[in-house]
Motif scaffolding. Structure first.
Motif, PDB file in Angstrom:
ATOM      1  N   SER A  84       0.758  -1.241   0.009  1.00 29.52           N
ATOM      2  CA  SER A  84       0.083   0.043   0.024  1.00 29.52           C
ATOM      3  C   SER A  84       0.842   1.327  -0.035  1.00 29.52           C
ATOM      4  N   LEU A  85       1.934   1.345   0.829  1.00 32.11           N
ATOM      5  CA  LEU A  85       2.711   2.559   0.912  1.00 32.11           C
ATOM      6  C   LEU A  85       3.542   2.434  -0.450  1.00 32.11           C
ATOM      7  N   THR A  97      -5.670   1.228  -5.331  1.00 30.97           N
ATOM      8  CA  THR A  97      -4.659   0.258  -4.302  1.00 30.97           C
ATOM      9  C   THR A  97      -5.350  -0.784  -3.484  1.00 30.97           C
ATOM     10  N   SER A  98      -6.813  -0.495  -3.031  1.00 35.28           N
ATOM     11  CA  SER A  98      -7.638  -1.654  -2.460  1.00 35.28           C
ATOM     12  C   SER A  98      -8.115  -2.473  -3.396  1.00 35.28           C
ATOM     13  N   LEU A 132     -10.857 -13.310   4.073  1.00 34.98           N
ATOM     14  CA  LEU A 132      -9.042 -13.126   4.012  1.00 34.98           C
ATOM     15  C   LEU A 132      -8.829 -12.025   3.627  1.00 34.98           C
ATOM     16  N   LEU A 133      -9.239 -11.597   2.237  1.00 32.34           N
ATOM     17  CA  LEU A 133      -8.779 -10.717   1.364  1.00 32.34           C
ATOM     18  C   LEU A 133      -9.614  -9.275   1.558  1.00 32.34           C
ATOM     19  N   ASP A 134     -10.823  -9.314   2.075  1.00 31.97           N
ATOM     20  CA  ASP A 134     -11.501  -8.111   2.655  1.00 31.97           C
ATOM     21  C   ASP A 134     -10.758  -7.374   3.616  1.00 31.97           C
ATOM     22  N   ALA A 135     -10.405  -8.228   4.490  1.00 31.01           N
ATOM     23  CA  ALA A 135      -9.527  -7.715   5.490  1.00 31.01           C
ATOM     24  C   ALA A 135      -8.128  -6.959   5.070  1.00 31.01           C
ATOM     25  N   ALA A 136      -7.579  -7.727   4.121  1.00 29.72           N
ATOM     26  CA  ALA A 136      -6.422  -7.088   3.710  1.00 29.72           C
ATOM     27  C   ALA A 136      -6.739  -5.877   2.682  1.00 29.72           C
ATOM     28  N   PHE A 141      -6.051   0.132   2.458  1.00 28.88           N
ATOM     29  CA  PHE A 141      -6.893   1.363   2.305  1.00 28.88           C
ATOM     30  C   PHE A 141      -6.528   2.224   3.706  1.00 28.88           C
ATOM     31  N   GLU A 142      -6.250   1.680   4.800  1.00 33.64           N
ATOM     32  CA  GLU A 142      -6.199   2.518   5.895  1.00 33.64           C
ATOM     33  C   GLU A 142      -4.571   2.811   5.789  1.00 33.64           C
TER      34      GLU A 142
END
Length: 296
Positions: A84-85, A97-98, A132-136, A141-142
């Protein structure tokens, strides 16, 4: 964990082990199909894919609940955050990104379909992959938002430093020409820049020129006082120049006491006073008039 969920988790783990390169290549291809992802280097995408899939495989081999795997498994969390960074620095949007992270769902589901055609098993695998990937995706995003905020703050500070240059006018004499509105953040940058320059150049006098400051209120005056006090603690004198009639009237009406600070109407007057404070020869005494000559 129920037996079915445990079996689905094991199936996904096995698929990742057996089809790691295939899944990584498919995921990279899906990302490259996105317009904004074309700005990223394909080799970087392959490296990210290999690292994330490896971390996913290791995480699924443990017993951490799937919905907590991304935030609890250190390697996996680190991979998602670094991805993400990296996108944030490349200028990609947080949504893209998400979506890049979430596009791994399709690559994983396609790989699972090669191992079974049972609709119940496929549905169970889809549910697990989504959790799994919703949490990722949420973590990416955060992290992106926090990373961009850090970048913006750093760039803002760099702009402040550029907009408040410390200029060496004469031997042992520095000047800070200020233009625009002064606030707490900018004044702090001014103070840090002046103090560092005093130490670097062994300056004896610092001139703060506020000719370009549109207005002075109580807060601005207090900021200037703090800067002057800090300069004095460094063993140097401070001169404030550029106090125009409207500003002088405002300061008087506000009852702000600047009597302990040497003030001058113009930068030229402040420079002449600074040279006298440093015991340098001046025009009035017929001494050197060239700063280069004074520096020798």
């Amino acid at each position: 964990m129920s037996p079915r969920e445990d079996a689905t988790r094991q199936r996904l783990h096995d698929v990742l082990c057996e089809r790691e390169k295939e899944i990584a290549d498919r995921w990279v291809g899906l990302q490259l199909e996105q317009t904004d992802a074309n700005e990223l280097d394909a080799s970087d995408l392959h490296t990210e894919a290999a690292q994330l899939i490896s971390a996913l495989t290791a995480g699924l081999a443990g017993d951490t609940p799937v919905h907590r795997l991304v935030v609890s498994q250190g390697e996996l969390r680190s991979c998602v955050m670094e991805l993400s960074l990296h996108r944030a620095r490349a200028g990609a949007s947080p949504t893209d990104t998400s979506l890049a992270v979430l596009s791994l769902k399709q690559a994983l589901l396609e790989a699972v379909q090669h191992t079974t055609r049972d609709t119940a098993e496929l549905f169970a695998a889809a549910v697990l992959i989504n959790r799994l990937l919703d949490a990722a995706g949420a973590l990416s995003f955060e992290t992106y938002v926090e990373g961009r905020e850090e970048i913006i703050q750093r760039q803002s500070r760099q702009l402040l430093e550029v907009s408040t240059p410390v200029v060496r006018l004469w031997r042992h004499v520095l000047a800070v020409p200020l233009i625009g509105t002064l606030d707490t953040t900018r004044t702090q940058v001014v103070m840090e820049s002046v103090l560092q320059a005093i130490q670097d150049h062994e300056a004896q006098v610092a001139i703060i020129d506020i000719t370009g400051v549109p207005a002075v209120d109580t807060a601005v005056a207090q900021h200037l006082m703090h800067t002057v006090n800090a300069v004095r603690l460094m063993g140097a004198d401070c001169v404030i120049s550029g106090i125009r009639p409207p500003i002088a009237q405002t300061i008087a009406q506000l009852g702000i006491d600047l009597s302990t600070i040497l003030t001058k109407a113009t930068l030229a007057d402040a420079l002449a006073a600074a040279i006298q404070l440093t015991d340098e020869p001046t025009l009035a005494t017929g001494g050197a008039t060239d700063p280069a000559a004074a520096s020798r």
